[in-house]
Scaffold this motif. Sequence first.
Motif, PDB file in Angstrom:
ATOM      1  N   GLU A  52       0.679  -1.106   0.127  1.00 22.47           N
ATOM      2  CA  GLU A  52       0.206   0.079   0.005  1.00 22.47           C
ATOM      3  C   GLU A  52       0.942   1.251  -0.107  1.00 22.47           C
ATOM      4  N   VAL A  53       0.373   2.266  -0.703  1.00 24.90           N
ATOM      5  CA  VAL A  53       1.214   3.506  -0.783  1.00 24.90           C
ATOM      6  C   VAL A  53       0.613   4.526   0.307  1.00 24.90           C
ATOM      7  N   HIS A  54       1.831   4.862   1.307  1.00 31.15           N
ATOM      8  CA  HIS A  54       1.450   5.881   2.137  1.00 31.15           C
ATOM      9  C   HIS A  54       2.100   7.197   1.993  1.00 31.15           C
ATOM     10  N   GLU A  55       1.749   8.189   2.680  1.00 28.55           N
ATOM     11  CA  GLU A  55       2.226   9.511   2.538  1.00 28.55           C
ATOM     12  C   GLU A  55       3.021   9.928   3.892  1.00 28.55           C
ATOM     13  N   LEU A  56       3.970  10.719   3.870  1.00 28.76           N
ATOM     14  CA  LEU A  56       4.790  11.371   5.207  1.00 28.76           C
ATOM     15  C   LEU A  56       4.695  12.625   4.811  1.00 28.76           C
ATOM     16  N   HIS A  57       4.146  13.550   5.849  1.00 26.84           N
ATOM     17  CA  HIS A  57       3.985  14.842   5.721  1.00 26.84           C
ATOM     18  C   HIS A  57       4.852  15.801   6.694  1.00 26.84           C
ATOM     19  N   ARG A  58       5.825  16.314   6.176  1.00 26.36           N
ATOM     20  CA  ARG A  58       6.571  17.444   6.997  1.00 26.36           C
ATOM     21  C   ARG A  58       5.782  18.615   7.166  1.00 26.36           C
ATOM     22  N   ASP A  59       6.060  19.387   8.438  1.00 27.08           N
ATOM     23  CA  ASP A  59       5.279  20.743   8.508  1.00 27.08           C
ATOM     24  C   ASP A  59       5.753  21.631   7.576  1.00 27.08           C
ATOM     25  N   VAL A  60       7.218  21.962   7.559  1.00 29.94           N
ATOM     26  CA  VAL A  60       7.813  23.014   6.865  1.00 29.94           C
ATOM     27  C   VAL A  60       8.892  22.369   6.386  1.00 29.94           C
ATOM     28  N   ALA A  61       9.468  22.487   5.164  1.00 29.28           N
ATOM     29  CA  ALA A  61      10.867  22.043   4.793  1.00 29.28           C
ATOM     30  C   ALA A  61      11.219  23.306   3.760  1.00 29.28           C
ATOM     31  N   MET A  90      11.051  11.079  13.168  1.00 32.78           N
ATOM     32  CA  MET A  90      12.038  12.057  12.460  1.00 32.78           C
ATOM     33  C   MET A  90      13.004  11.060  11.544  1.00 32.78           C
ATOM     34  N   ILE A  91      13.409  10.222  12.023  1.00 28.86           N
ATOM     35  CA  ILE A  91      14.401   9.271  11.042  1.00 28.86           C
ATOM     36  C   ILE A  91      13.599   8.680   9.554  1.00 28.86           C
ATOM     37  N   ALA A  92      12.331   8.753   9.818  1.00 32.25           N
ATOM     38  CA  ALA A  92      11.542   8.337   8.547  1.00 32.25           C
ATOM     39  C   ALA A  92      11.405   9.545   7.771  1.00 32.25           C
ATOM     40  N   TYR A  93      11.103  10.735   8.314  1.00 30.22           N
ATOM     41  CA  TYR A  93      11.211  11.939   7.681  1.00 30.22           C
ATOM     42  C   TYR A  93      12.411  12.209   6.634  1.00 30.22           C
ATOM     43  N   ASP A  94      13.479  12.150   7.614  1.00 29.07           N
ATOM     44  CA  ASP A  94      14.767  12.377   7.002  1.00 29.07           C
ATOM     45  C   ASP A  94      15.359  11.255   6.020  1.00 29.07           C
ATOM     46  N   GLY A  95      14.955   9.989   6.375  1.00 26.10           N
ATOM     47  CA  GLY A  95      15.131   8.838   5.482  1.00 26.10           C
ATOM     48  C   GLY A  95      14.661   9.103   4.081  1.00 26.10           C
ATOM     49  N   ALA A  96      13.318   9.447   4.208  1.00 27.12           N
ATOM     50  CA  ALA A  96      12.344   9.749   2.934  1.00 27.12           C
ATOM     51  C   ALA A  96      13.289  10.799   1.979  1.00 27.12           C
ATOM     52  N   ALA A  97      13.861  11.983   2.754  1.00 28.74           N
ATOM     53  CA  ALA A  97      14.359  12.894   2.082  1.00 28.74           C
ATOM     54  C   ALA A  97      15.783  12.527   1.280  1.00 28.74           C
ATOM     55  N   TYR A  98      16.357  11.543   2.120  1.00 34.88           N
ATOM     56  CA  TYR A  98      17.727  10.870   1.401  1.00 34.88           C
ATOM     57  C   TYR A  98      17.184  10.013   0.452  1.00 34.88           C
ATOM     58  N   ARG A  99      16.217   9.382   0.553  1.00 33.85           N
ATOM     59  CA  ARG A  99      15.828   8.467  -0.433  1.00 33.85           C
ATOM     60  C   ARG A  99      15.503   9.201  -1.708  1.00 33.85           C
ATOM     61  N   ALA A 100      14.934  10.421  -1.774  1.00 33.01           N
ATOM     62  CA  ALA A 100      14.537  11.064  -2.825  1.00 33.01           C
ATOM     63  C   ALA A 100      15.718  11.721  -3.435  1.00 33.01           C
ATOM     64  N   GLN A 101      16.576  11.744  -2.935  1.00 31.65           N
ATOM     65  CA  GLN A 101      17.906  12.033  -3.614  1.00 31.65           C
ATOM     66  C   GLN A 101      18.725  10.953  -4.384  1.00 31.65           C
ATOM     67  N   LEU A 102      18.387   9.777  -3.451  1.00 29.44           N
ATOM     68  CA  LEU A 102      18.892   8.477  -4.032  1.00 29.44           C
ATOM     69  C   LEU A 102      18.119   8.430  -5.631  1.00 29.44           C
ATOM     70  N   LEU A 103      16.930   8.546  -5.561  1.00 32.54           N
ATOM     71  CA  LEU A 103      16.102   8.217  -7.017  1.00 32.54           C
ATOM     72  C   LEU A 103      16.274   9.116  -7.852  1.00 32.54           C
ATOM     73  N   ASN A 104      16.823  10.372  -7.599  1.00 31.08           N
ATOM     74  CA  ASN A 104      17.290  11.648  -8.535  1.00 31.08           C
ATOM     75  C   ASN A 104      18.493  11.207  -9.125  1.00 31.08           C
ATOM     76  N   LYS A 105      18.470  10.610 -10.488  1.00 28.00           N
ATOM     77  CA  LYS A 105      19.721  10.240 -11.149  1.00 28.00           C
ATOM     78  C   LYS A 105      20.312  11.299 -11.664  1.00 28.00           C
ATOM     79  N   HIS A 106      19.777  12.418 -11.732  1.00 27.06           N
ATOM     80  CA  HIS A 106      20.657  13.477 -12.161  1.00 27.06           C
ATOM     81  C   HIS A 106      21.394  14.246 -11.462  1.00 27.06           C
ATOM     82  N   ARG A 107      21.292  14.225 -10.144  1.00 29.00           N
ATOM     83  CA  ARG A 107      21.799  14.885  -9.087  1.00 29.00           C
ATOM     84  C   ARG A 107      23.222  14.235  -8.610  1.00 29.00           C
ATOM     85  N   GLN A 108      24.203  14.823  -8.735  1.00 31.89           N
ATOM     86  CA  GLN A 108      25.497  14.144  -8.528  1.00 31.89           C
ATOM     87  C   GLN A 108      26.114  14.185  -7.212  1.00 31.89           C
TER      88      GLN A 108
END
Length: 300
Positions: A52-61, A90-108
Motif C-alpha cells: 500500500e502507498v502511504h504518505e509522510l507529511h512534514r510541517d515546513v521544509a 524523524m528518522i522516517a522523514y529524514d530517510g524519505a528525503a535521502y531516498r528522494a536524493q537517491l532516486l534522483n539520477k541527475h543529481r551528483q
Amino acid sequence: MGAKDIAEKALLSKNDVFADIINNFLYNGRQVIKPEALEDAPTTHMYDANGEVHELHRDVAKYWKDGNAILSLIGVENQTEIDIDMPLRMIAYDGAAYRAQLLNKHRQKRYPVISIILYSGKKRWKHNKSLLECLDVPDVLKPFVNDYKINVLEVAHMTEEQLKLLTSDYKIIANTYMQNVTRMNDDVLNMPIKYPYETFQLLSAITDNPNYLHFGEKNNGGDVTVYDFLKEATRLGEARGEARGEARGEARGEARGEARGMLQKALTIATNLKRSTNMSDEAIAELTELPLEQVKAISV
C-alpha cells in the motif's frame, strides 16, 4: 489539521521567520542563513508498505541554497506534546528525503538533511531524544546499532538571551509560549509586526481568543504591534460595557452603572497587564485611563 497547525505552518513558511528560528537555534543568533538563500522544499513523501502507498507529511521544509547548489534541506516540525516515538518519526522523514536524493539520477552531489522540532509544551522534554532511547537493544547488539538523535527546541523554556536574539514575528509567538516562565517584555509588545494576519492568527489559536484573529484580519498588511491590539481591545471592552449598561440600566441609575462597568473593565485589564507583561504602571495608566495611584495599588 487543527487551526493551530495551519497557523504555525503559515507563519513558519515565511523565509525570514524560518531563517530567524534556524539561526537562533543552530548558530546562537548569528545570521548564517539568509532568507533569500531559502527555497520551499517538498513536504510530502510517498512510500510503499505491505503493498500500500502511504504518505509522510512534514510541517515546513526549505532548501538552503548557494546559487543553484543545495547546501542542505532543513525541516521544522511543530509539536505541542511530548512524543516518545519522535526519533522514529524523524528518522522516517529524514530517510524519505535521502531516498528522494537517491532516486534522483541527475543529481551528483548529495546534501545533508537537518530536522528541528519546535516543541511548545510546558513540560520539559527530558527523555527519548535519540533512537537508542526508543529501542530495547540487547548488549550484544549495541555496538552494531547506529544511533540517531533529534534536535528539540523547547520554546516555552527558552532563555531571555535566546528570546532577545529573535528578530522576526516569531519572537512574539515564543514569548507567548514563555509567559508561564517569564513576562512579555516592552520590546516584544512594541515591536512592529511584519505579518499581522499570520501572527495574530497563530496568537488566536494559542490563546483561544478570536479577537486576535479579527485584529489580524483587519490590519493585514499594516504596521501594527501587540500594544496596538491591547489598546483596541481596551476601547472595544469599554464600548461593550457601555452598551450593556445602557440596555439593562434604568434612566436614573444608568450613568452610575456605566461608570462602574467601565471602571471594573479598566481595572480588570490593568490587572491582567500587570500579571502578564512588564509594562510600567505609567504605561498601563495611560492605556486604561486609570489614575496612576490606582494602578500602583493593584496587587498581582
